[in-house]
Every structure is written in structure tokens, then in C-alpha cells.
Design an enzyme around this catalytic site. Structure first.
Site, PDB file in Angstrom:
ATOM      1  N   ASN A  59     -10.034  -0.191  -0.533  1.00 28.87           N
ATOM      2  CA  ASN A  59      -8.574  -0.116  -0.458  1.00 28.87           C
ATOM      3  C   ASN A  59      -7.997  -0.679  -1.749  1.00 28.87           C
ATOM      4  O   ASN A  59      -8.070  -1.886  -1.988  1.00 28.87           O
ATOM      5  CB  ASN A  59      -8.088  -0.915   0.758  1.00 28.87           C
ATOM      6  N   HIS A 103      -3.462   7.375   1.832  1.00 25.70           N
ATOM      7  CA  HIS A 103      -3.829   6.038   1.371  1.00 25.70           C
ATOM      8  C   HIS A 103      -5.241   5.753   1.867  1.00 25.70           C
ATOM      9  O   HIS A 103      -5.563   5.965   3.033  1.00 25.70           O
ATOM     10  CB  HIS A 103      -2.840   5.022   1.939  1.00 25.70           C
ATOM     11  N   CYS A 145       0.810  -1.218   0.000  1.00 21.72           N
ATOM     12  CA  CYS A 145       0.000   0.000   0.000  1.00 21.72           C
ATOM     13  C   CYS A 145       0.843   1.268   0.000  1.00 21.72           C
ATOM     14  O   CYS A 145       0.365   2.334  -0.376  1.00 21.72           O
ATOM     15  CB  CYS A 145      -0.949   0.006   1.186  1.00 21.72           C
TER      16      CYS A 145
END
Length: 323
Positions: A280, A250, A114
Site C-alpha cells: 500500500n 487503490h 490514500c
């Protein structure tokens, strides 16, 4: 004169299939309200059969090139941040290079889960500042739907697929915090925490594996580390939280996003939030949010933006840049 890596184009791509939370209610002990209350996610996009990470990355790249008024052969390098490349090798970046018709330059992948796009921006900045490249196409692209355990309600409802792209170009700055472009980068990792977020398979084990996560542990590390890395990036640039126009975090979980903003003393009105629509998307998350933020009219030339992310590794970092 100081060389700065300036943002000149952005674009993104999302697969056609939209998956609302309600779709999981038929196969899992979960509900739309349960997912929204714990993550802020309402829907996500899943890639179609045969739709790959490099395909989505190339679509986002085309849109970023159009936004910048450039062609593929104006680009010197491509960096793709991904943990879900089409093949073990060659890199997804070289596949994007071929699809774009780019006949020169070089291309490579970066894998920091990520945090991948932050790491990729750091690499692109270094290439430009060192003079190795004038223009770098930086892409975050993921097909996390391919590594989900559909029986694990704690993970499979959180992730989505997509791609975002950003073009950085060498420009002249005065060497001050008022310059356009990337002003500072802060990168970190700590492999001691690898077991709280990982995929239980890989090439050397001859298995694909599924994503595994200890959600409470990830949350505990995330808020603290994201706020700290954002502050570190600001300090390196001679800036403070008061200088920030926008945080583009993020997009993992609305609670993490809210917690980080609170630690930085910033209202949610200064945070670009897309997690409700995309879930996500790992390394694609920040460039997707940047591109959407620009489309919404939130991000404007001259704005100071801080991006920050944390992912498996653990790996985390932040970038301070002025649009």
C-alpha cells in the site's frame, strides 16, 4: 466544444530497496504466508536514508514528462498528493517544481491520505476545465515507511514507498461519454470515522506519531464505499459498469480489490493489480498502478478507466476517464 482534461503522459518511480515478506519474519510474529493470505502483498519498496517524498515525486515527474514529450516549462501547475511531505512547509510540490527547473506556474499539495490522488485529479480537472491551467502535472508520492510502528505486525507489513505521476492537458471534446479525458469525479468524506485509520501525532501535538488502523473496520467500510463511489462516478458520466475497460483501484489489500470488483460485477481480468509488488503506497498507489498498467500493455488509448480509493478521514472517491 467541451474542455476535457486528457491524460498525455505517465511515469513512476520506486526506491531501489525491495523488502520481501520474509524480512519481517526475524523481528515479528509473522510469516510470508500470513501476510500474503491476508493482504496479497509479497514485497514492497522502502526509501533509502535521505530519500524523500519530493525526490521520488520528481523522479516520477521526469518520467511522465518524457512519456508526454514535454519539458517542465510546458507545465502550468503541479499538484502533489501526499501525507508524508518532506517538511511541514513548504509543500512537496514546490520542491518538485524547483527540482524540475520549472520557473513559472504554481504548485501545491493535497492531503487526503490514500484517496489523495483522486482528490488531486479532481483539482487538476477543475483547473483545466475553468481555464486556469492548460497542463497540470499530478503526482502521488509517499514515504510511509517513516511513520510505521515496526512492532505492530498488523500495519507495518502492509505499506511501501514510491511515486507515480500523470500529466493532464486541456483538449477538445464533444461533451459526450465517448470523449477522451476525465469524464466525471465523485468525492466523499466522513470525519466521524477518523479513529479507524490515523497517525497518532502531528505538528500541533509536537510529535511525529505512527500509523494506527482498525483493519476490520477499514475493510468493512472500504468495499461498500468504493463500489458506491465508482457507480456514482459512472452515473455522472452517463456510463454503466458494462462500459468499463479497466478498474485501477487503490492498491491496499487484494481482498478489498476483489470484493469491490465483485460488487461491480467485473472479473479480476479487468482490474490492474500491483499490490503484490508495491504494498500500500497510499496516494502513490493509483498513479503507480496506472503507469505500470501502461507499461504492461494493459491500458491503451480509448480505454475507459475507473479509479477509486479510500483512506483516512475517512475520505474516498472515484474518477471515470477515457485514455
Amino acid at each position: 466544444m467541451t474542455v476535457r482534461a486528457m491524460v498525455v503522459g505517465m511515469g513512476h518511480y520506486l526506491p531501489e530497496r525491495v523488502v520481501p515478506n520474509s524480512e519481517f519474519e526475524t523481528s515479528l510474529d509473522t510469516s510470508d504466508e500470513w501476510i500474503k493470505s491476508r493482504s496479497g502483498i509479497e514485497r514492497r519498496h522502502f526509501a533509502a536514508d535521505g530519500e524523500t517524498t519530493s525526490m521520488m515525486g520528481a523522479m516520477a515527474a521526469h518520467r511522465a514528462l518524457d512519456d508526454a514529450g514535454l519539458s517542465a516549462n510546458d507545465i502550468d501547475a503541479i499538484i502533489v498528493a501526499t501525507s508524508t511531505a518532506d517538511l511541514t512547509f513548504p509543500s512537496a510540490a514546490t520542491m518538485v517544481q524547483a527540482e524540475l527547473g520549472m520557473e513559472s506556474g504554481f504548485a501545491f499539495d493535497v492531503q487526503a491520505v490514500c484517496a489523495g490522488f483522486v482528490y488531486a485529479l479532481s483539482n487538476a480537472n477543475a483547473l483545466i476545465v475553468s481555464g486556469q491551467a492548460k497542463r497540470v502535472l499530478v503526482i502521488g508520492a509517499e514515504t510511509f515507511s517513516r511513520i510505521m510502528d515496526w512492532d505492530d505486525r498488523g500495519t507495518c507489513v502492509l505499506f511501501g514507498d514510491g511515486a507515480g505521476a500523470m500529466i493532464l492537458e486541456a483538449g477538445e471534446g464533444a461533451g459526450t461519454k465517448d470523449d477522451r479525458g476525465i469524464l466525471s469525479v465523485d468525492l466523499n468524506s466522513d470525519g466521524r470515522h477518523r479513529d479507524i485509520l490515523y497517525v497518532d501525532g502531528g505538528v500541533s501535538t509536537q510529535s511525529t506519531g505512527f500509523l494506527r488502523m482498525q483493519g476490520k473496520e477499514v475493510f468493512r467500510h472500504a468495499v461498500e464505499k468504493l463500489a458506491a463511489t465508482a457507480r456514482a462516478a459512472l452515473e455522472k458520466a452517463g456510463l454503466t459498469e458494462d462500459d468499463i475497460d479497466w478498474i485501477v483501484p487503490h492498491q491496499a489489500n487484494i481482498r478489498i480489490i476483489q470484493g469491490t470488483a465483485k460488487k461491480l460485477g467485473l472479473p479480476m481480468e479487468q482490474v490492474v493489480v500491483t499490490v503484490q509488488d508495491h504494498g500500500n503506497t497510499s496516494a502513490a498507489s493509483i498513479p503507480l498502478a496506472m503507469s505500470v498498467g501502461k507499461e504492461r500493455g494493459q491500458l491503451k488509448p480509448g480505454d475507459l478507466v475507473v479509479t477509486e480509493a479510500i483512506g483516512g478521514g475517512l475520505a474516498w472517491g472515484a474518477v471515470a476517464l477515457r485514455l
